[in-house]
Design an enzyme around this catalytic site. Structure first.
Site, PDB file in Angstrom:
ATOM      1  N   ASN A 189       0.818  -1.210   0.000  1.00 43.89           N
ATOM      2  CA  ASN A 189       0.000   0.000   0.000  1.00 43.89           C
ATOM      3  C   ASN A 189       0.851   1.259   0.000  1.00 43.89           C
ATOM      4  O   ASN A 189       0.344   2.367   0.175  1.00 43.89           O
ATOM      5  CB  ASN A 189      -0.939   0.014   1.211  1.00 43.89           C
ATOM      6  CG  ASN A 189      -2.114  -0.922   1.026  1.00 43.89           C
ATOM      7  OD1 ASN A 189      -2.503  -1.219  -0.100  1.00 43.89           O
ATOM      8  ND2 ASN A 189      -2.662  -1.414   2.131  1.00 43.89           N
ATOM      9  N   CYS A 236       3.063   6.790   7.574  1.00 47.45           N
ATOM     10  CA  CYS A 236       4.448   7.241   7.529  1.00 47.45           C
ATOM     11  C   CYS A 236       4.978   6.927   6.140  1.00 47.45           C
ATOM     12  O   CYS A 236       4.930   5.785   5.691  1.00 47.45           O
ATOM     13  CB  CYS A 236       5.273   6.532   8.599  1.00 47.45           C
ATOM     14  SG  CYS A 236       7.029   6.920   8.563  1.00 47.45           S
ATOM     15  N   HIS A 275       3.023   2.424   2.140  1.00 45.88           N
ATOM     16  CA  HIS A 275       3.369   3.099   3.371  1.00 45.88           C
ATOM     17  C   HIS A 275       4.161   2.140   4.252  1.00 45.88           C
ATOM     18  O   HIS A 275       4.213   0.935   3.997  1.00 45.88           O
ATOM     19  CB  HIS A 275       2.130   3.649   4.100  1.00 45.88           C
ATOM     20  CG  HIS A 275       1.101   2.623   4.439  1.00 45.88           C
ATOM     21  ND1 HIS A 275      -0.241   2.798   4.199  1.00 45.88           N
ATOM     22  CD2 HIS A 275       1.190   1.411   5.026  1.00 45.88           C
ATOM     23  CE1 HIS A 275      -0.916   1.750   4.609  1.00 45.88           C
ATOM     24  NE2 HIS A 275      -0.067   0.889   5.116  1.00 45.88           N
TER      25      HIS A 275
END
Length: 400
Positions: free
Chosen positions: A273, A310, A275
């Site tokens: 995804n 993040c 991240h």
């Protein structure tokens, strides 16, 4: 330019020829054309090694016949499967739960030959994805269903809790059960149990809460009715960890006892995804735990509350604070009634003959954690956490 019958048959498991002097290449794929045409079709065959499915692209009369290479290689089921011999998995719980048998590999254990926390978290993620795989609902996303892909939605975890009583040892065969249930109106709960196949003892329990995010806007989304109709038949009213009221995790500030700054994700830390994977977060958090605690204790519980993503460009700070009720030097938890003798601390029970083992670790050691993105004007929370540590036990605490 008509093609009455066109059929390409690709053999991904060619027969190996052991005849001396044979020019047969066992790694090449076989292509057979059946039919007739007034004009040859353009064919591009992408050969793979033996045993791996191949793909091709064919153009016939301006019509492109396309077989997605990824789908062929993955062979994602389009309907519910009850047994998966490749992953040692099967459907349980009346047709909606999943159980996978796993052998603890050498690269999944630490110096003490027991499975690491990161390995356990990775196994939880893997069995969850395999559960969706066998359901027949998996699209080509990271655990996303067909309805989710149509709506550009992905799963993101908002909270996870893991309790570990014993850690599996190298070479041990364990069974991991997982199932899902409703969490509010727009969320989903996923639980796990990890047990020894040989003895049936429960090693660990875990529960998590998942919500949907729009992959393009990166904003949380309500669950579409189309998706609800897909996943709700799989819901079970069963909990691995009963928690009437979620334990609150306080936010730390820069006055925390332990801090590590300048942490940067690497490309290998990103998941499908795009991240940072949640296992990487745990690794950053645990770096703050004092060596003395890690050497004498093992992590018995962890709670994670995820606040935001993040990215690969983020600069992260990891903060850690021990609980207030009894942390002394070197981060080791001690009793409040201590006598200092020659720079060593002794509980009063030792003086009374109570013994060191019975008095030193009456309660576990606990820490509060925070990962945050360091900004020029404001710091943004990534995840709050709480860890619990207990005195290490023998790696083989019971027999069959």
């Amino acid at each position: 330019m008509a093609v009455s019958a066109l059929s390409y048959i690709i053999s991904s498991n060619p027969v190996r020829c052991s005849c001396p002097g044979s020019n047969h290449d066992p790694n090449k794929q076989k292509l057979r054309y059946v039919g007739n045409s007034t004009k040859p079709a353009k064919v591009d065959l992408l050969s793979q090694t033996a045993g791996v499915a191949s793909t091709f692209v064919a153009f016939v009369d301006d019509q492109k016949l396309y077989m997605n290479k990824v789908q062929v290689r993955q062979n994602i089921p389009t309907k519910k499967q009850f047994v998966d011999p490749y992953r040692q998995g099967l459907i349980i719980e009346g047709g909606v739960g999943y159980r996978q048998t796993v052998v603890i590999r050498s690269y999944e254990v630490g110096a003490d030959k027991t499975a690491t926390l990161e390995s356990i978290l990775n196994l939880l993620q893997e069995t969850a994805l395999n559960h969706v795989w066998m359901s027949g609902l998996l699209s080509n996303g990271f655990g996303a269903t067909h309805g989710m892909m149509k709506n550009n939605l992905i799963w993101v975890v908002s909270r996870m809790q893991l309790q570990v009583d014993h850690y599996p040892i190298w070479g041990e065969v364990v069974e991991i059960d997982t199932w899902v249930g409703a969490s509010g109106k727009n969320g989903m709960r996923r639980d796990w149990l990890i047990r020894s196949q040989a003895t049936g003892h429960i090693f660990a329990r875990a529960t998590s809460t998942w919500v949907m995010m729009n992959e393009q806007t990166r904003r949380l989304s309500k669950m579409p009715e189309e998706v609800r109709a897909e996943i709700s038949p799989w819901f079970i009213e069963k909990q691995a960890i009963k928690e009437d009221v979620a334990e609150r995790i306080n936010k730390l500030d820069n006055k925390a006892k332990y801090a590590i700054s300048g942490l940067k994700p690497t490309r290998s830390d990103l998941d499908m995804n795009h991240h940072v994977n949640n296992v990487k977060y745990v690794r950053w958090m645990l770096e703050n735990i004092p060596d003395q605690v890690v050497q004498s204790h093992q992590l018995s519980g962890i709670i994670l509350e995820y606040r935001r993503e993040c990215s690969s460009s983020s600069i992260v700070q990891s903060l850690c604070e021990p609980e207030e009720d009894g942390i002394l030097k070197d981060g080791v938890k001690q009793d409040s009634s201590l006598t200092l003798l020659n720079e060593f601390s002794f509980p009063s029970e030792i003086m009374e003959g109570g013994g060191l083992i019975g008095s030193f670790e009456k309660e576990p050691v606990r820490y509060t954690h925070l990962l945050q993105i360091k900004g020029e004007s404001v710091n943004e929370e990534i995840v709050r956490g709480k860890t619990t540590w207990k005195k290490k036990l023998p790696s083989v605490p019971f027999s069959s």
